[in-house]
Motif scaffolding. Structure first.
Motif, PDB file in Angstrom:
ATOM      1  N   ARG A 253       0.830  -1.211   0.000  1.00  0.00           N
ATOM      2  CA  ARG A 253       0.000   0.000   0.000  1.00  0.00           C
ATOM      3  C   ARG A 253       0.864   1.260   0.000  1.00  0.00           C
ATOM      4  O   ARG A 253       0.558   2.236  -0.690  1.00  0.00           O
ATOM      5  CB  ARG A 253      -0.930  -0.017   1.215  1.00  0.00           C
ATOM      6  N   GLN A 254       1.946   1.214   0.760  1.00  0.00           N
ATOM      7  CA  GLN A 254       2.849   2.369   0.786  1.00  0.00           C
ATOM      8  C   GLN A 254       3.469   2.609  -0.592  1.00  0.00           C
ATOM      9  O   GLN A 254       3.619   3.764  -1.032  1.00  0.00           O
ATOM     10  CB  GLN A 254       3.951   2.144   1.821  1.00  0.00           C
ATOM     11  N   HIS A 256       2.257   1.771  -3.604  1.00  0.00           N
ATOM     12  CA  HIS A 256       1.264   2.339  -4.518  1.00  0.00           C
ATOM     13  C   HIS A 256       1.055   3.818  -4.234  1.00  0.00           C
ATOM     14  O   HIS A 256       0.971   4.640  -5.162  1.00  0.00           O
ATOM     15  CB  HIS A 256      -0.062   1.584  -4.397  1.00  0.00           C
ATOM     16  N   SER A 257       0.996   4.169  -2.977  1.00  0.00           N
ATOM     17  CA  SER A 257       0.806   5.580  -2.617  1.00  0.00           C
ATOM     18  C   SER A 257       1.987   6.430  -3.062  1.00  0.00           C
ATOM     19  O   SER A 257       1.813   7.569  -3.525  1.00  0.00           O
ATOM     20  CB  SER A 257       0.613   5.718  -1.099  1.00  0.00           C
ATOM     21  N   SER A 258       3.188   5.889  -2.921  1.00  0.00           N
ATOM     22  CA  SER A 258       4.376   6.656  -3.310  1.00  0.00           C
ATOM     23  C   SER A 258       4.392   6.919  -4.814  1.00  0.00           C
ATOM     24  O   SER A 258       4.784   7.998  -5.260  1.00  0.00           O
ATOM     25  CB  SER A 258       5.649   5.929  -2.886  1.00  0.00           C
ATOM     26  N   GLU A 260       1.662   6.920  -6.830  1.00  0.00           N
ATOM     27  CA  GLU A 260       0.548   7.824  -7.121  1.00  0.00           C
ATOM     28  C   GLU A 260       0.937   9.270  -6.802  1.00  0.00           C
ATOM     29  O   GLU A 260       0.545  10.204  -7.513  1.00  0.00           O
ATOM     30  CB  GLU A 260      -0.676   7.419  -6.313  1.00  0.00           C
TER      31      GLU A 260
END
Length: 329
Positions: A253-254, A256-258, A260
């Motif tokens: 999740r981290q 993907h967030s980075s 994005e």
């Protein structure tokens, strides 16, 4: 004792030799020279100054500040023991070891020294200029070898570890996890639409994009043993030691967030792929507590297969294979 100097550095243990002081004084004119009062202290001093290698194997370790070790043969057994320990150590084995002997009182033969891994064997006395030249040759060779090793372990385009280092590190971490009975997680991460990106903007732009992705993904890896490598043109691999499937999901999740957060514009729409406005990644992950030393290849194949399934579902997807416990038992 701190081994730090822009000049090549030598560690010598020749205190019992008549020419030991002269050797020390001569080398000091061109090199940073340190002394070990006895052979038994050599390994201790070398390990005390070994840079932290973050769990990686030969070739991936940072350069050791000592460029050459010089031992006398007055205690031949101790000299050979030190030599063997240096050559058996992943963090020290690249350091050349020279055995020196006084003329007429040799305790070791040149052949014995070379068979045990010595880089050279010198009989003293040696003319000062010849001594300096010989040490210079070995220290230059050491630094060139280290430089080549660093290059082979690094993807020069992105700065991530190379595929070779990935393979070596996975094998090592698998063995460690098996010995300690702990979890190990592995991820393969693909840039969605890489080929289309390269076709439209060129290979250089695609490489720059992968570099930015590598840097962003790297910010999510905060522990010394975590490793990101470039597996292929469009795929990274990430090794997460002592991480179960819950921890792997959190890291996913981290990541993907980075990515994005970068908001890297994708060059136009693609009708055959539901690509987003910005560059995205797909990810396949798997976790296991190893029970067999030879199963790390199946472990990697499972994670790679998980990536294929994620990409089949569409861009920006993660496929988490929770555990390989049943498969590998």
């Amino acid at each position: 004792m701190a081994f730090s100097s822009p000049r090549p550095s030598a560690l010598i243990s020749v205190a019992k030799m008549h020419d030991g002081e002269r050797l020390f004084q001569t080398l000091q004119s061109c090199f940073q020279v340190f002394r070990a009062p006895e052979h038994g202290r050599v390994i201790e001093l070398l390990h005390a100054e070994t840079p932290p290698h973050e769990g990686l194997i030969i070739g991936s370790t940072p350069d050791h500040p000592i460029d050459i070790v010089i031992l006398d043969d007055s205690d031949s057994e101790a000299a050979l023991e030190v030599l063997s320990q240096i050559k058996d150590s992943s963090s020290l084995r690249m350091i050349p070891v020279v055995i020196v002997s006084e003329k007429g009182s040799a305790c070791l033969t040149e052949l014995d020294a070379l068979k045990h891994g010595a880089a050279d064997f010198w009989t003293l006395p040696i003319a000062d200029q010849v001594l300096l030249a010989r040490v210079a040759v070995h220290t230059r060779r050491t630094r060139v070898t280290r430089s080549l090793a660093r290059m082979s372990m690094t993807d020069l385009a992105t700065g991530a570890a190379s595929r070779r280092l990935f393979a070596d590190s996975l094998r090592r971490e698998w063995g460690r996890a098996m010995r300690e009975n702990v979890w190990l997680s592995l991820a393969f991460i693909a840039m969605d639409g890489y080929e289309t990106y390269a076709e439209r903007l060129g290979g250089e732009s695609a490489g720059e994009c992968m570099t930015m992705l590598s840097e962003a993904l790297g910010t999510c890896l905060r522990r010394p043993g975590d490793l990101i490598s470039r597996f292929s043109d469009d795929i990274f691999s990430v090794i997460l030691p002592v991480t179960d499937h819950h921890g792997a999901a959190h890291v996913s999740r981290q990541m993907h967030s980075s990515i994005e957060g970068l908001q890297l514009a994708f060059p136009g729409s693609v009708t055959r792929l539901p690509l987003a406005e910005y560059v995205s990644i797909s990810m396949g992950m798997t976790s296991a507590v190893p029970v067999s030393g030879c199963d790390y290849e199946r472990f990697a194949e499972s994670a790679y297969s998980a990536l294929g399934k994620a990409m089949a579902r569409g861009p920006g997807t993660t496929n988490l294979q929770p555990t390989l416990m049943e498969v590998l038992n």
